[in-house]
Design a protein around this motif. Structure first.
Motif, short mmCIF file in Angstrom:
data_model
loop_
_atom_site.label_atom_id
_atom_site.label_comp_id
_atom_site.label_asym_id
_atom_site.label_seq_id
_atom_site.Cartn_x
_atom_site.Cartn_y
_atom_site.Cartn_z
N ARG A 1 0.82 -1.21 0.00
CA ARG A 1 0.00 0.00 0.00
C ARG A 1 0.85 1.27 0.00
NH1 ARG A 1 -4.60 0.43 4.45
NH2 ARG A 1 -2.82 1.02 5.73
N ARG B 1 -13.58 14.62 2.76
CA ARG B 1 -12.19 14.26 3.07
C ARG B 1 -11.39 14.13 1.78
NH1 ARG B 1 -10.06 9.36 2.65
NH2 ARG B 1 -8.18 8.98 3.85
N LYS C 1 -2.62 6.66 1.29
CA LYS C 1 -2.43 7.08 2.68
C LYS C 1 -1.42 8.23 2.67
CE LYS C 1 -2.21 4.84 7.19
NZ LYS C 1 -3.45 5.36 7.74
N TYR D 1 -5.40 13.70 5.63
CA TYR D 1 -5.61 13.82 7.08
C TYR D 1 -5.73 15.30 7.45
CZ TYR D 1 -4.94 8.92 6.73
OH TYR D 1 -5.13 7.61 6.37
N GLU E 1 -16.22 6.64 4.57
CA GLU E 1 -15.47 6.09 5.71
C GLU E 1 -15.29 7.17 6.75
OE1 GLU E 1 -11.39 5.01 5.07
OE2 GLU E 1 -11.03 6.63 3.67
N GLY F 1 -12.44 9.41 9.30
CA GLY F 1 -11.16 10.04 9.06
C GLY F 1 -10.01 9.06 9.17
N ALA F 2 -10.20 7.97 9.93
CA ALA F 2 -9.08 7.04 10.15
C ALA F 2 -9.51 5.58 10.22
CB ALA F 2 -8.35 7.43 11.44
N ALA F 3 -10.66 5.26 9.64
CA ALA F 3 -11.12 3.86 9.68
C ALA F 3 -12.21 3.64 8.63
CB ALA F 3 -11.67 3.53 11.08
N SER G 1 -8.63 -0.55 3.47
CA SER G 1 -8.17 -0.94 4.81
C SER G 1 -7.76 -2.41 4.85
CB SER G 1 -9.30 -0.69 5.81
OG SER G 1 -9.17 -1.53 6.95
N ILE G 2 -6.61 -2.65 5.45
CA ILE G 2 -6.10 -4.03 5.58
C ILE G 2 -6.89 -4.76 6.67
CG2 ILE G 2 -4.02 -5.38 6.16
CD1 ILE G 2 -2.49 -2.81 4.91
N THR G 3 -7.34 -4.01 7.67
CA THR G 3 -8.19 -4.62 8.70
C THR G 3 -9.51 -5.06 8.07
OG1 THR G 3 -7.22 -3.04 10.24
CG2 THR G 3 -9.16 -4.27 11.02
N GLY H 1 -9.92 -0.51 11.56
CA GLY H 1 -8.61 -0.08 11.09
C GLY H 1 -7.53 -0.59 12.03
N THR H 2 -6.29 -0.37 11.67
CA THR H 2 -5.19 -0.84 12.52
C THR H 2 -5.26 -0.21 13.90
OG1 THR H 2 -3.81 -1.22 10.61
CG2 THR H 2 -2.67 -0.91 12.71
N1 PLP Z 1 -9.25 4.58 6.48
C1 PLP Z 1 -8.39 5.55 6.81
C2 PLP Z 1 -8.66 6.92 6.30
C3 PLP Z 1 -7.28 5.26 7.61
O1 PLP Z 1 -6.42 6.22 7.97
C4 PLP Z 1 -7.08 3.94 8.08
C5 PLP Z 1 -5.94 3.62 8.90
O2 PLP Z 1 -4.95 3.15 8.44
C6 PLP Z 1 -8.01 2.96 7.71
C7 PLP Z 1 -9.08 3.31 6.91
C8 PLP Z 1 -7.83 1.56 8.13
O3 PLP Z 1 -6.83 0.92 7.37
P1 PLP Z 1 -6.00 -0.27 7.96
O4 PLP Z 1 -6.98 -1.30 8.39
O5 PLP Z 1 -5.16 -0.75 6.83
O6 PLP Z 1 -5.21 0.24 9.08
#
Ligand code: PLP
Ligand code: COI
Length: 343
Positions: free
Chosen positions: A83, A176, A186, A191, A222, A224-226, A247-249, A284-285
């Motif tokens: 990624r 966003r 990313k 952000y 989504e 801002g971070a998940a 997202s890898i999660t 997310g992670t």
């Molecule tokens: N979406 C955003 C905007 C993120 O910053 C993150 C965090 O990394 C995720 C989703 C989740 O991604 P991942 O599961 O790869 O951490």
């Protein structure tokens, strides 16, 4: 001899703490150099560096876990390697070779072994790779020189309370990322674009803000971070969008849901469909799975209550326990997601 650590592992939040070392690699004259190790937390940089003006920056986030068996596992680092390559290419940076990325992840975890939280504390070692353009220039064009760094820091839960339901809010006043913008990468700019909405959401008592698709303002994108997922009728539903981070999660939860015999749907998720989900979460992670209590849409005078009893639902709980179990080496890693970094 280093001073012994005095860390309240179970009380950690998602914050930065100085560790022993970080690892670095420079790109010059068209090639990546040797891996370097340093204890300095500073970057000597020219004030005209492209990362400072034009946001030529990409980053990653992954985690290392200490298992009950004492081994240290890093979760799906090959996915993060891929990624950050795509993110780098997306903003015209030469990507760090994936093998070098993985070698540096293993090295930085081993060098900071004493900062890996003990098993049973709920904490983990967060690994933060980043790449910046450092050439001094004022023209809007890609840099010629780059710096790639990986640092680590022990962390606890991203959202207060960890695996507990909390409220979220839909923001209609801000986007966003644009449909054909940089949302799938990313990169720091995404952000920066989320900070105002996120601060407003926090100030109003929400865990985070959800964005709708920027074109029609109809579909869930989504946080801002998940990423977002919803559960109903034995089906795992997650948005398909050209402006969200893959997202890898989420990818892992999709696999686990399939392993559990659930149907998976990746498609547009209209906002009104929120009313029909039995469970929903942000994943997310950093967030792992953060179960959603309700999602408010104040600008549209709506509120979708997801968790009727205020507790995480059974499917989210099972997904969470399975994911965590694999990461901690307690459940068979049948998909080969972990890399054992310390035996
Ligand atoms: N979406 C955003 C905007 C993120 O910053 C993150 C965090 O990394 C995720 C989703 C989740 O991604 P991942 O599961 O790869 O951490
Ligand atoms: C992550 O989940 O690793 C993230 O990068 C999200 C956030 C801390 C930016």
């Amino acid at each position: 001899m280093k001073e012994p650590l005095n860390i309240d592992w179970s009380g950690l939040s998602f914050g930065y703490m100085t560790t022993d070392y970080n690892v670095r690699c420079s790109y010059k004259n068209g090639e990546w150099g040797e891996i370097e190790t340093t204890s300095s937390e500073l970057i000597p940089m020219h004030m005209a560096a492209t990362c400072l003006h034009y946001g030529q920056e990409a980053f990653e986030g992954l985690k290392a876990f200490r298992g009950k068996d004492g081994k240290v596992r890093v979760f799906r680092m090959d996915e993060n390697a891929r990624r950050i390559r795509l993110s780098a290419e997306g903003i015209m940076m030469p990507p760090i070779p994936e093998e070098k990325f993985c070698e540096m992840v293993k090295l930085v975890v081993r060098l900071n072994e004493r900062f890996i939280p003990p098993y049973g504390t709920g904490a983990s070692l967060y690994i933060r790779p980043l790449q910046i353009g450092i050439t001094a220039q004022v023209g809007v064009k890609p840099a010629k020189e780059y710096l790639f760094i990986i640092f680590v820091t022990p962390v606890g839960p991203y959202f207060k309370g960890g695996f507990a339901t909390t409220p979220y809010v839909i923001t209609r006043r801000y986007d966003r990322a644009a449909p054909l913008g940089t949302g799938t990468f990313k990169v720091g700019g995404n952000y920066a674009a989320s900070l105002r909405a996120s601060q407003e959401a926090h100030a109003a008592g929400y865990s985070a803000e959800f964005y709708l698709d920027a074109r029609e303002k109809k579909y869930m994108d989504e946080c801002g971070a998940a990423n977002f997922f919803g559960i109903k009728n034995n089906t795992y539903v997650t948005p398909l969008s050209t402006s969200i981070l893959p997202s890898i999660t989420n990818k892992s939860l999709i696999q686990l849901a399939e392993d559990m015999g659930m149907t998976v749907e990746r498609r547009h998720v209209p906002e009104e469909e929120l009313a029909t989900f039995e469970e929903a979460g942000a994943c997310g992670t950093a967030a792992v799975i953060s179960p959603i209590e309700r999602i408010d849409d104040p600008e549209n005078n709506r509120s979708y209550v997801i968790s009727k009893d205020g507790k995480p639902g059974p499917v989210s709980t099972r997904l969470y326990n399975t994911l965590r179990g694999i990461q901690l080496g307690e459940i068979d890693d049948i998909h080969g997601w972990n890399t054992i970094v310390i035996e």
